[in-house]
Design a protein around this motif. Structure first.
Motif, mmCIF file in Angstrom:
data_model
loop_
_atom_site.group_PDB
_atom_site.id
_atom_site.type_symbol
_atom_site.label_atom_id
_atom_site.label_comp_id
_atom_site.label_asym_id
_atom_site.label_seq_id
_atom_site.Cartn_x
_atom_site.Cartn_y
_atom_site.Cartn_z
ATOM 1 N N SER A 57 0.807 -1.223 0.000
ATOM 2 C CA SER A 57 0.000 0.000 0.000
ATOM 3 C C SER A 57 0.839 1.271 0.000
ATOM 4 C CB SER A 57 -0.957 0.010 1.197
ATOM 5 O OG SER A 57 -0.246 -0.033 2.403
ATOM 6 N N PHE A 58 2.164 1.155 0.113
ATOM 7 C CA PHE A 58 3.004 2.344 -0.014
ATOM 8 C C PHE A 58 3.016 2.860 -1.453
ATOM 9 C CE2 PHE A 58 5.615 1.141 3.945
ATOM 10 C CZ PHE A 58 4.781 1.903 4.747
ATOM 11 N N GLY A 59 2.840 1.993 -2.418
ATOM 12 C CA GLY A 59 2.600 2.408 -3.794
ATOM 13 C C GLY A 59 3.685 3.241 -4.434
ATOM 14 N N CYS A 60 4.958 2.931 -4.172
ATOM 15 C CA CYS A 60 6.036 3.672 -4.830
ATOM 16 C C CYS A 60 5.918 3.509 -6.342
ATOM 17 C CB CYS A 60 7.394 3.163 -4.342
ATOM 18 S SG CYS A 60 7.620 3.375 -2.561
ATOM 19 N N THR A 61 5.971 4.609 -7.050
ATOM 20 C CA THR A 61 5.630 4.579 -8.469
ATOM 21 C C THR A 61 6.669 3.861 -9.322
ATOM 22 O OG1 THR A 61 6.701 6.705 -8.900
ATOM 23 C CG2 THR A 61 4.387 6.754 -8.251
ATOM 24 N N TYR A 62 7.879 3.689 -8.785
ATOM 25 C CA TYR A 62 8.953 3.057 -9.546
ATOM 26 C C TYR A 62 9.180 1.611 -9.132
ATOM 27 C CZ TYR A 62 11.197 4.307 -5.166
ATOM 28 O OH TYR A 62 11.478 4.452 -3.829
ATOM 29 N N CYS A 63 8.391 1.077 -8.221
ATOM 30 C CA CYS A 63 8.677 -0.218 -7.612
ATOM 31 C C CYS A 63 8.712 -1.336 -8.651
ATOM 32 C CB CYS A 63 7.637 -0.542 -6.544
ATOM 33 S SG CYS A 63 7.994 -2.074 -5.665
ATOM 34 N N TYR A 64 9.843 -2.052 -8.697
ATOM 35 C CA TYR A 64 9.984 -3.140 -9.661
ATOM 36 C C TYR A 64 8.977 -4.253 -9.393
ATOM 37 C CZ TYR A 64 12.454 -5.730 -5.999
ATOM 38 O OH TYR A 64 12.778 -6.374 -4.832
ATOM 39 N N ALA A 65 8.554 -4.403 -8.137
ATOM 40 C CA ALA A 65 7.616 -5.470 -7.790
ATOM 41 C C ALA A 65 6.278 -5.279 -8.489
ATOM 42 C CB ALA A 65 7.414 -5.525 -6.279
ATOM 43 N N ALA A 66 5.940 -4.030 -8.797
ATOM 44 C CA ALA A 66 4.673 -3.776 -9.485
ATOM 45 C C ALA A 66 4.614 -4.490 -10.826
ATOM 46 C CB ALA A 66 4.479 -2.276 -9.679
ATOM 47 N N PHE A 67 5.747 -4.632 -11.454
ATOM 48 C CA PHE A 67 5.782 -5.208 -12.791
ATOM 49 C C PHE A 67 5.812 -6.729 -12.776
ATOM 50 C CE2 PHE A 67 7.320 -0.911 -12.842
ATOM 51 C CZ PHE A 67 6.537 -0.353 -13.842
ATOM 52 N N PHE A 68 5.767 -7.311 -11.559
ATOM 53 C CA PHE A 68 5.561 -8.747 -11.394
ATOM 54 C C PHE A 68 4.088 -9.068 -11.185
ATOM 55 C CE2 PHE A 68 10.064 -8.977 -9.415
ATOM 56 C CZ PHE A 68 10.621 -9.008 -10.685
ATOM 57 N N SER A 69 3.247 -8.041 -11.162
ATOM 58 C CA SER A 69 1.820 -8.257 -10.944
ATOM 59 C C SER A 69 1.240 -9.172 -12.019
ATOM 60 C CB SER A 69 1.075 -6.916 -10.950
ATOM 61 O OG SER A 69 1.571 -6.054 -9.949
ATOM 62 N N ARG A 70 0.242 -9.931 -11.622
ATOM 63 C CA ARG A 70 -0.296 -10.960 -12.510
ATOM 64 C C ARG A 70 -1.073 -10.399 -13.697
ATOM 65 N NH1 ARG A 70 -2.391 -15.824 -8.498
ATOM 66 N NH2 ARG A 70 -0.339 -16.306 -7.583
ATOM 67 N N ASN A 71 -1.564 -9.183 -13.576
ATOM 68 C CA ASN A 71 -2.304 -8.609 -14.701
ATOM 69 C C ASN A 71 -2.120 -7.098 -14.719
ATOM 70 O OD1 ASN A 71 -4.430 -7.402 -12.962
ATOM 71 N ND2 ASN A 71 -4.989 -9.540 -12.601
ATOM 72 N N LYS A 72 -2.493 -6.493 -15.824
ATOM 73 C CA LYS A 72 -2.280 -5.060 -16.022
ATOM 74 C C LYS A 72 -3.107 -4.238 -15.030
ATOM 75 C CE LYS A 72 -2.030 -1.517 -19.606
ATOM 76 N NZ LYS A 72 -2.631 -0.462 -18.760
ATOM 77 N N GLU A 73 -4.286 -4.720 -14.690
ATOM 78 C CA GLU A 73 -5.122 -3.980 -13.747
ATOM 79 C C GLU A 73 -4.431 -3.846 -12.394
ATOM 80 O OE1 GLU A 73 -9.552 -4.177 -11.638
ATOM 81 O OE2 GLU A 73 -8.889 -5.783 -12.976
ATOM 82 N N LYS A 74 -3.834 -4.944 -11.922
ATOM 83 C CA LYS A 74 -3.136 -4.874 -10.641
ATOM 84 C C LYS A 74 -1.906 -3.987 -10.740
ATOM 85 C CE LYS A 74 -4.562 -8.568 -7.688
ATOM 86 N NZ LYS A 74 -4.108 -9.519 -6.648
ATOM 87 N N MET A 75 -1.210 -4.052 -11.863
ATOM 88 C CA MET A 75 -0.034 -3.215 -12.046
ATOM 89 C C MET A 75 -0.422 -1.738 -12.040
ATOM 90 S SD MET A 75 2.831 -3.300 -15.082
ATOM 91 C CE MET A 75 1.716 -2.628 -16.334
ATOM 92 N N ASP A 76 -1.481 -1.404 -12.763
ATOM 93 C CA ASP A 76 -1.905 -0.006 -12.849
ATOM 94 C C ASP A 76 -2.485 0.503 -11.537
ATOM 95 O OD1 ASP A 76 -1.056 0.223 -15.438
ATOM 96 O OD2 ASP A 76 -3.026 -0.061 -16.339
ATOM 97 N N ASN A 77 -2.931 -0.424 -10.684
ATOM 98 C CA ASN A 77 -3.483 -0.037 -9.388
ATOM 99 C C ASN A 77 -2.520 -0.348 -8.252
ATOM 100 O OD1 ASN A 77 -6.413 0.954 -9.691
ATOM 101 N ND2 ASN A 77 -6.335 -0.839 -11.029
ATOM 102 N N TRP A 78 -1.247 -0.398 -8.582
ATOM 103 C CA TRP A 78 -0.224 -0.664 -7.577
ATOM 104 C C TRP A 78 -0.334 0.342 -6.438
ATOM 105 C CZ3 TRP A 78 2.667 -4.553 -6.336
ATOM 106 C CH2 TRP A 78 3.774 -4.377 -5.496
#
Length: 288
Positions: A57-78
């Motif tokens: 929930s810290f939602g750092c905009t550059y977080c590499y972990a966001a790009f491991f998200s299972r789908n684009k919706e989760k990535m965009d709502n990181w």
């Protein structure tokens, strides 16, 4: 009908003990197949990582972990969702028959163990207790949350432990763009100073280093915490990725500071003069 259990195996949990919303984030509870993950790549020198949460929930905009998200919706709502591995403690308890003797563990590699939901659940605290009581691990904790001070009493029971606090810039306006839901820099510095003052080996990680307004003053402020170890890592705007929400503003800041290899090297050289125990990149993250 079997009674509903909470994440610690207690029956009939209250709604307060299992919140489904917290601040700007939706919280879900899911079983995981494992809690100890073999490390690779940047963390390859560790034996395992522990990630009791997915998402952050810290939602750092550059977080590499966001790009491991299972789908684009989760990535965009990181930053707006967190999955709790509700069987994490159960999975770790199953390891009691074969204790983790002298294993190096990194907590956590793709989430923050002290993000806001942990204040409600205390899952990280229970995992620490389990490691203390049944295992003899060499533990590195990575966070950017002041909540970490809650568990100082447990840190003191580990034979080998290091607490890393991430602080990426000296400027709050820059911090708010890249790390919109994180504690302020001053709050983080105060927290890691408290950890250090309690005799816990501590480290400040500038990973990745974002634009810095006054490197000399920044280094002085970091040193004033009493922390002796530091890690630094560049953020390359040419390869930078951003999740939805602040791409344009982040790119504007990087452009205004001309934040690239040359500027990073200039700031790095200044920081080295004040922070002699400054590791860089993967070498800096080597296990303790």
């Amino acid at each position: 009908m079997n009674p509903q259990l909470d994440i610690f195996g207690n029956s009939n949990p209250s709604k307060e003990s299992r919140p489904t919303e917290l601040g700007h984030s939706t919280i879900t509870y899911k079983d995981s197949s494992q809690i100890l993950t073999k490390t690779s790549g940047f963390m390859a020198d560790y034996d395992f990582s522990i990630n009791q949460y997915s998402g952050c929930s810290f939602g750092c905009t550059y977080c590499y972990a966001a790009f491991f998200s299972r789908n684009k919706e989760k990535m965009d709502n990181w930053g707006k969702w967190v999955d709790v591995k509700e069987n994490a403690l159960h999975l770790l308890r199953k390891k009691r028959k074969r204790p983790l003797i002298d294993k190096t563990i990194y907590m956590s590699s793709v989430t923050d163990p002290y993000q806001p939901i942990d204040k409600k659940l205390e899952l990280t605290r229970e995992i620490l207790k389990e490691l203390i009581d049944y295992h003899q691990v060499r533990l590195v904790i990575q966070t950017r949350a002041s909540l970490v001070t809650r568990d100082i009493d447990l840190f003191k029971k580990f034979q080998t432990i290091q607490v890393n606090m991430t602080i990426t810039t000296d400027d709050e306006e820059i911090r708010k763009v890249f790390e919109p839901y994180c504690p302020s820099n001053k709050v983080r510095m105060k927290a890691i100073e408290e950890v250090q003052n309690n005799g816990i080996q501590s480290c400040i990680t500038m990973t990745p280093l974002l634009p810095v307004k006054n490197p000399e003053e920044f280094a002085s402020d970091l040193k004033a915490t009493g922390v002796k170890r530091y890690i630094i890592q560049p953020f390359h705007k040419e390869r930078g990725k951003f999740v939805a929400g602040t791409r344009d503003e982040a790119q504007r800041i990087l452009k205004n500071y001309n934040w690239g290899t040359d500027e990073y090297e200039r700031v790095l050289n200044i920081m080295r003069k004040s922070l002699p125990q400054l590791g860089e990149g993967k070498d800096g993250f080597a296990p303790i």
